[in-house]
Every structure is written in C-alpha cells, then in structure tokens.
Design an enzyme around this catalytic site. Sequence first.
Site, mmCIF file in Angstrom:
data_model
loop_
_atom_site.group_PDB
_atom_site.id
_atom_site.type_symbol
_atom_site.label_atom_id
_atom_site.label_comp_id
_atom_site.label_asym_id
_atom_site.label_seq_id
_atom_site.Cartn_x
_atom_site.Cartn_y
_atom_site.Cartn_z
ATOM 1 N N SER A 104 11.806 21.886 72.622
ATOM 2 C CA SER A 104 12.500 21.553 71.385
ATOM 3 C C SER A 104 13.207 22.765 70.801
ATOM 4 O O SER A 104 12.686 23.888 70.831
ATOM 5 C CB SER A 104 11.501 21.012 70.361
ATOM 6 O OG SER A 104 12.117 20.823 69.103
ATOM 7 N N TYR A 142 20.343 20.497 68.827
ATOM 8 C CA TYR A 142 21.150 19.858 67.783
ATOM 9 C C TYR A 142 22.418 20.699 67.649
ATOM 10 O O TYR A 142 22.336 21.892 67.331
ATOM 11 C CB TYR A 142 20.428 19.856 66.434
ATOM 12 C CG TYR A 142 19.181 19.016 66.358
ATOM 13 C CD1 TYR A 142 19.243 17.651 66.118
ATOM 14 C CD2 TYR A 142 17.918 19.602 66.499
ATOM 15 C CE1 TYR A 142 18.089 16.880 66.023
ATOM 16 C CE2 TYR A 142 16.764 18.848 66.412
ATOM 17 C CZ TYR A 142 16.859 17.486 66.175
ATOM 18 O OH TYR A 142 15.712 16.731 66.081
ATOM 19 N N THR A 168 20.499 16.052 71.021
ATOM 20 C CA THR A 168 20.058 14.962 70.157
ATOM 21 C C THR A 168 21.200 14.574 69.227
ATOM 22 O O THR A 168 21.720 15.405 68.487
ATOM 23 C CB THR A 168 18.822 15.375 69.348
ATOM 24 O OG1 THR A 168 17.750 15.660 70.264
ATOM 25 C CG2 THR A 168 18.375 14.252 68.419
ATOM 26 N N LYS A 236 20.600 12.479 73.904
ATOM 27 C CA LYS A 236 19.368 11.821 73.465
ATOM 28 C C LYS A 236 19.626 11.120 72.131
ATOM 29 O O LYS A 236 20.062 11.748 71.162
ATOM 30 C CB LYS A 236 18.241 12.838 73.294
ATOM 31 C CG LYS A 236 16.922 12.251 72.791
ATOM 32 C CD LYS A 236 15.851 13.320 72.719
ATOM 33 C CE LYS A 236 14.533 12.752 72.240
ATOM 34 N NZ LYS A 236 14.556 12.458 70.782
ATOM 35 N N HIS A 260 14.200 8.271 68.559
ATOM 36 C CA HIS A 260 13.541 9.417 67.914
ATOM 37 C C HIS A 260 12.101 9.083 67.535
ATOM 38 O O HIS A 260 11.569 9.555 66.522
ATOM 39 C CB HIS A 260 14.332 9.848 66.670
ATOM 40 C CG HIS A 260 14.378 11.328 66.453
ATOM 41 N ND1 HIS A 260 15.534 12.057 66.549
ATOM 42 C CD2 HIS A 260 13.407 12.231 66.143
ATOM 43 C CE1 HIS A 260 15.286 13.341 66.293
ATOM 44 N NE2 HIS A 260 13.993 13.463 66.052
ATOM 45 N N ARG A 295 2.591 4.573 76.749
ATOM 46 C CA ARG A 295 1.183 4.929 76.571
ATOM 47 C C ARG A 295 0.329 4.624 77.796
ATOM 48 O O ARG A 295 -0.833 5.014 77.844
ATOM 49 C CB ARG A 295 0.594 4.169 75.354
ATOM 50 C CG ARG A 295 1.324 4.418 74.043
ATOM 51 C CD ARG A 295 1.153 5.845 73.571
ATOM 52 N NE ARG A 295 1.796 6.099 72.290
ATOM 53 C CZ ARG A 295 2.995 6.664 72.141
ATOM 54 N NH1 ARG A 295 3.696 7.027 73.200
ATOM 55 N NH2 ARG A 295 3.496 6.867 70.937
#
Length: 364
Positions: A104, A142, A168, A236, A260, A295
């Site tokens: 990130s 970003y 993003t 993204k 997101h 998951r």
Amino acid sequence: MLNLREFEAAAASTVDRVHYDYLAGGAWDEVTLRDNEAAFGRLRLLPRVLRGRDKPELDVSLFGCHAASPVLMSPTAFHRLVHPEGERATARAAAATGTIMVASMAATVAIADIAAAAREAAGGVVGGVVGGGDPALWFQLYIQPDLEVTEALVARATAAGARALVVTVDSPVFGAHERDRRNGFLDLPAGMACENMRGLPGGEPDAVRPIAMSPEICWDHLDWLRQATSLPVVLKGILHPEDARLALRHGVDGLMLSNHGGRQLDTVPATIDLLPEIVAAVGGRMPVILDGGVRRGTDVVKALALGASAVGIGRPVLWGLAADGERGVRRVLELLREEVDAALALCGAGSPRDLTPDLVRRRS
C-alpha cells in the site's frame, strides 16, 4: 486455527478496539461490506467427476511475476496498527509462500524496506522459483494532484523493485466511516506514519506529506502515468463495464475489480456479482483480478470459474498478522491454498485454467 474466520476472531480479541474498527469497518451502513461476503454464499459449485486429473496445479503468472497460487495480497494500509513489524512481516510471509504482495502507498513501512524484507525471506526462492530475482512485489498508487510527487513515488517503487503499479481509482474523496468518527480515530498513533509519503518533493526532507484525494483525477492523468513509467499499470476500483472498456482504450494492462472492501461508496454491488460483466467487457484482452469478500477456497474457485485471473485478499492478511505476525500471515495463505487445492480436485479441475462458468450456479 483451522480457517480464516478463526483468525478474524483472534484479531478482534487482540487488536485495540478503535484500530480494529478501522480495519473491519466500511462506509455508511456497511451494506457493500456485508454483501461482498454474502454474494459468494448465493453461488453454488456444480462439479464435474471422473475426469482423470492429476493433482491440481495452482501456480499463475501475472505481468512477469510467477506466483505459487492464484491468491494475492491486496493493498491494505497501516499494518503496524496490528503488529510491531507491520509490512515487513507481511512481506516475509508473501515471499516465503510465493505470493504476490501489493504494498500500500499508505504502508507504515517504506516500500524499499518492504522489498528488502521480502528479499531476505525469499532466501533465493522468489515466487516458487529458485533465483527468481526481485520478489513478486507490486505497489499501490493514488495519483496525486501534484504530478511531481506522483513521479517521485513511482520512482521509489521502481527503485525498490516493484514489478507493477496498482492504481486505485475509486477514491476522489475519502469514504465516510462512521465507526472511526464515533471512536475519534483521526490519525495514526505517535511513532507511526505513511512512510512512503516521507521526504517527497515540495516538503521538508523528513516531513510526511498527507495523501491527497482529488476529484480532478481523470483519464488524462492515466495517460500521463502510462508515459511516465514502463511498469505494467493495473487499475483498482473499476466497477462499470464501460470503464473497463475505457481502460482498454487507454492502454491499461490489467484490472483489479474492487469496491475498496465496502469502504468507499456504500450500496455498490458485490464484486463477485459484477465479475461476469467485467470479464465480458474486456474480452480476454487483459487480466481481471477479483478483490473483495474472499474467505474460503471455494470463493476463490467460484471467482476463477467466472473468469478472474486471480483473487486478492485484504482483511484476512491483517487478521493473520494480528494473530501471529509473519507466521499468522503464512498460515492464512497456506489455509487458502489447501482449500483451493481441495476444491479444484473436487470440481474435477487440474488447474485454475480448467475452470469454466458452467461450474457455478446461482442459488434460487
């Protein structure tokens, strides 16, 4: 712990409640947050049998990165909120398991240090390949209104060995998180910062610049970025099929289908429900990575069958990190791999490439 849900419970009991709410929460009524997971439950797998397959092969290749599994780490911020080693531990777990990690821009460890931790952990094995070179590390970006700052961030990521940029595009403004407002969570604790934003142009040498969200960011900025870097560019946050077609026309290399994690615009559809439309829109001309709500290994298989090239997980990585640091993240990735392996075999598939949409049915 036997499944990701048990890691979630362990993280909830370990992490400071205010910080856990930040990680777990979504925007407004959290409709999309819940639906990302619930949508997988509306789908059923319809297996094939007696197909004489060998043991499934799970490896995938994306933009020159060979990964041992079709599960990658989506970008998530602030790993040091849940563990002192933060992104260093996450990177070591990714390298050790041959997993692509998307670091990130809002990491609490700088990209150069994340890459160094991954290289150290790889021990000459990167992405399951001996002597594989740089780790399978991508950088989430970003685009900043100040393009000089953006260019500096891209240069840092490139120098660190990032193999792709994940841009993003769903955040012209910050999403409204009522849990954080209620808790008064406005900033990182003392001693933590968005380290990738430190020492950028236009500021003091050691100053940490805030990440700017701007409604002005548009396709022209994407065109500029395409000229500013030779790295593959993955968008993204694309949800609408027309935006997927526009991405093709603007020379984008791949899409990460993502809402997101339900943290931006609430009430948008679950990503798995949108996947067939996005896959049809790009027509096999670029990879589509699904992000949101995964998951279980069966969730991974459903996404792959509906056309995803791979899937990303976000919150489960943080659950593993909170529960047991690097070992916890490794176990989360290993559990998913084991489940995907079994689900592929039970579906009669020898690899993710054998999965087809006819194996998925929507519950009536």
